[in-house]
Design a protein around this motif. Structure first.
Motif, PDB file in Angstrom:
ATOM      1  N   ASP A  25       0.828  -1.205   0.000  1.00 22.47           N
ATOM      2  CA  ASP A  25       0.000   0.000   0.000  1.00 22.47           C
ATOM      3  C   ASP A  25       0.864   1.257   0.000  1.00 22.47           C
ATOM      4  N   ASP A  60       2.478   1.791  -3.415  1.00 18.79           N
ATOM      5  CA  ASP A  60       1.490   2.266  -4.384  1.00 18.79           C
ATOM      6  C   ASP A  60       1.216   3.758  -4.180  1.00 18.79           C
ATOM      7  N   THR A  61       1.166   4.183  -2.921  1.00 15.70           N
ATOM      8  CA  THR A  61       0.967   5.606  -2.630  1.00 15.70           C
ATOM      9  C   THR A  61       2.141   6.424  -3.130  1.00 15.70           C
ATOM     10  N   ALA A 105       4.131   5.615  -5.552  1.00 15.91           N
ATOM     11  CA  ALA A 105       4.088   5.598  -7.018  1.00 15.91           C
ATOM     12  C   ALA A 105       3.099   6.617  -7.565  1.00 15.91           C
ATOM     13  N   ALA A 106       2.052   6.926  -6.785  1.00 18.70           N
ATOM     14  CA  ALA A 106       1.018   7.859  -7.237  1.00 18.70           C
ATOM     15  C   ALA A 106       1.319   9.308  -6.872  1.00 18.70           C
ATOM     16  N   ALA A 107       2.338   9.540  -6.063  1.00 12.37           N
ATOM     17  CA  ALA A 107       2.673  10.894  -5.623  1.00 12.37           C
ATOM     18  C   ALA A 107       3.689  11.521  -6.571  1.00 12.37           C
ATOM     19  N   ARG A 152      11.596   7.542  -7.085  1.00 16.82           N
ATOM     20  CA  ARG A 152      10.918   6.800  -6.026  1.00 16.82           C
ATOM     21  C   ARG A 152      11.819   5.623  -5.681  1.00 16.82           C
ATOM     22  N   PRO A 192       6.273  -2.187  -7.032  1.00 12.02           N
ATOM     23  CA  PRO A 192       5.675  -1.704  -8.285  1.00 12.02           C
ATOM     24  C   PRO A 192       6.743  -1.225  -9.262  1.00 12.02           C
ATOM     25  N   THR A 197      -1.487   9.094   2.211  1.00 14.42           N
ATOM     26  CA  THR A 197      -2.058   9.339   0.886  1.00 14.42           C
ATOM     27  C   THR A 197      -1.051  10.063  -0.009  1.00 14.42           C
ATOM     28  N   PRO A 198      -1.246   9.994  -1.333  1.00 15.12           N
ATOM     29  CA  PRO A 198      -0.382  10.769  -2.230  1.00 15.12           C
ATOM     30  C   PRO A 198      -0.417  12.262  -1.910  1.00 15.12           C
ATOM     31  N   THR A 212      -7.815  -0.618   1.989  1.00 13.00           N
ATOM     32  CA  THR A 212      -6.443  -0.972   1.641  1.00 13.00           C
ATOM     33  C   THR A 212      -6.183  -2.473   1.770  1.00 13.00           C
TER      34      THR A 212
END
Length: 212
Positions: free
Chosen positions: A42, A45-46, A48-50, A55, A68, A107-108, A194
Motif C-alpha cells: 500500500d 502504491d501511494t 508511485a502515485a505521488a 521513487r 511496483p 495518501t499521495p 487498503t
C-alpha cells in the motif's frame, strides 16, 4: 521544487519472524508478515502515485512481487536504524522525503504536501502518535542530523527535532504507525479499502475463530 523531490521508503523484506514481531501474539508470525507485506505494498502504491523525480525503497532483504514498476531499490547500509536512515538520505541525495512501511494510511496528497514544503523549508517532520516520527524530509542530505538519534523510543521524535535545530522545519499532522495489534486495528479502520486493512481483518478473524 515539489516535482524534484525523491521519495524514499525504508523497508524490510516481509519475512515471517523478522518483521512486525510486536504483533506476535495475538497474530502468528505468518499473519504478521502478511500484514507487513500489505502495508508495504500500500505504501509503495501511494509513493508511485505521488509527484516525485525518483521513487526509492531502501530495503533490508530482497524485493518481491509487492514492488511496483518505477520504484528503485537500494540496499540499506548501517548498523542501527539511525545510520540506515542517514545513509538512505546520503545515497539518494537531496531534496528527499522519507517514510517507513508502517503507515499505510498515508495518501499521495500527504506526500505531495511534504514535498512542496521543502520549497520554503530545510526540513519537514511528521510526528507519530507513539512519540517517534512517520516522515522526515530534508532539502539536503545531512547524516549528522540523524546519526546517534535513539530510535524506537517514546522520546525519539523530540530527540530528532533537537537535531534539526537551526533549520527551518515544517511540521505535518500526527499519524499512528503500526507497532502493536491495537495499532493495526485502528489504522485499518482509518484506511478500510487498503490491502493492509484486508490483511488485518483476516488475522483478526483467525484470532477470534481460534478463541471460540
Amino acid at each position: 521544487m515539489s516535482g524534484g523531490v525523491t521519495l524514499i521508503v525504508i523497508a524490510k523484506e516481509p519475512v515471517p519472524g523478522r518483521v512486525k514481531t510486536r504483533l506476535i501474539p495475538p497474530y502468528t508470525a505468518r499473519q504478521a508478515a502478511l500484514i507487513a507485506e500489505a502495508a508495504l505494498a500500500d505504501t509503495l502504491d501511494t509513493v508511485a502515485a505521488a509527484p516525485a523525480t525518483r521513487r526509492v525503497v531502501a530495503l533490508a532483504g530482497r524485493p518481491g512481487a509487492w514492488l511496483p514498476r518505477g520504484v528503485e531499490v537500494i540496499a540499506q547500509r548501517g548498523a542501527g536504524l539511525d545510520e540506515r536512515l542517514a545513509n538512505a538520505f546520503a545515497d539518494v541525495g537531496g531534496p528527499a522525503v522519507l517514510i517507513g512501511m508502517d503507515t499505510p494510511q498515508v495518501t499521495p496528497g500527504m506526500l505531495a504536501d511534504a514535498s512542496r514544503r521543502l520549497n520554503d523549508c530545510d526540513a519537514v517532520y511528521g510526528p507519530a502518535a507513539d512519540g517517534g516520527f512517520w516522515l522526515l524530509g530534508l532539502r539536503e542530505p545531512a547524516p549528522h542530523r540523524l546519526r546517534g538519534v535513539p530510535m524506537s523510543r517514546p522520546d525519539t521524535g523530540v530527540r530528532q527535532l533537537e537535531r534539526l535545530e537551526g533549520l527551518r522545519v515544517a511540521t505535518l499532522g500526527t499519524l499512528r504507525d503500526v507497532d502493536t495489534a491495537g495499532d493495526a486495528v485502528r489504522v485499518a479502520a482509518q484506511a478500510p479499502g487498503t490491502r493492509f486493512a484486508a490483511a488485518v481483518r483476516a488475522a483478526e478473524h483467525a484470532v477470534h475463530a481460534g478463541a471460540r
